[in-house]
Write an enzyme that holds these catalytic residues in place. Sequence first.
Site: not given
Ligand code: NAP
Length: 282
Positions: A54, A111
């Site tokens: 990341y 990962h």
């Molecule tokens: P997510 O958490 O589902 O979505 C993130 C998005 O949602 C960002 O644009 C964020 O905006 C927005 N958001 C968050 N809370 C909100 C709220 N209360 N109201 C409105 N918008 C909101 O997606 P993700 O980042 O893909 O997944 C979460 C975490 O999972 C990642 O950050 C990572 O740590 C992990 N991950 C792991 C893998 C893996 O392969 N192991 C893959 C993908 C993700 P802002 O940022 O502008 O607040």
Amino acid sequence: MNNRQFGQSGAVVSAIGQGSWQFPGSKNALEETKKALRYGVELGMTHIDTAEMYDDAELVIAEAIKGLAREELFLVSKVLPSNASYEGTLSACEKSLKRLGVDYLDCYLLHWRGKYPLEQTMSALEKLVDDGKIKSLGVSNFDMADLKEAESKLKKHKIVCNQVLYNVYERGIERNLIPYCQKKEIAVVGYTPFGLRKPPATNSKQGAVLDSICQKHAATPRQIMLSFLIREELLFTIPKAAQSAHTKENADAIRIKLDSADIERINEAFPAPDRDVPLAMV
Ligand code: NAP
């Protein structure tokens, strides 16, 4: 923060944690990101998920958690498959520790499965536990067969977590993976809880269902989604928020307790697949 047992790690961890993928690039936005992360910890979201993949997220987290008691945090990072040889895993972990400014990780994951034999990676993860560099080990994006194979390569320690895609639109893991993990006491950490999209419009069928559950609980659609994703023991979710208002909204979801009628309505509006499907990934 609805703290619960994190698999067989012995740790008790907030069911809603914080992700760190795709932090914003600009300096001002990054300052807000750090504030938002720290605020999230203050609100009880002590589980912070990151990865060497990341970009500079580990460095941003290091600044956000400066001065906080290490034992109050649950820090998880991941080794990239391209680094997951025996030596490569040991070295990747050292680098993550350095970037995060800590001397141990609470959990360290592969990962996703790549070219290196699982035996090498699992053996390195076990060495890291023995050396006190990580408290526990796990995997990410592992479906049943890979998970069982990884388990079979371990000699002393157990897989405590499998981090996988899980949101109301992607529910394939409910068929076999979640039941298997629950049986083996493996924490299922769901990533991308909002499914990379806005909640459905209230004039759609799905949106109308969510809206009525929101009204019942005085909650937002995203809060209902988060609450749904942690409705059972051993389920965790890690929304990423780079804005404090989002952090607060996510943390507040913990007060919501969906009842069986709510869950049934979500099941109808966002049905889980009725046959086995390959594990989805982003
Ligand atoms: P997510 O958490 O589902 O979505 C993130 C998005 O949602 C960002 O644009 C964020 O905006 C927005 N958001 C968050 N809370 C909100 C709220 N209360 N109201 C409105 N918008 C909101 O997606 P993700 O980042 O893909 O997944 C979460 C975490 O999972 C990642 O950050 C990572 O740590 C992990 N991950 C792991 C893998 C893996 O392969 N192991 C893959 C993908 C993700 P802002 O940022 O502008 O607040």
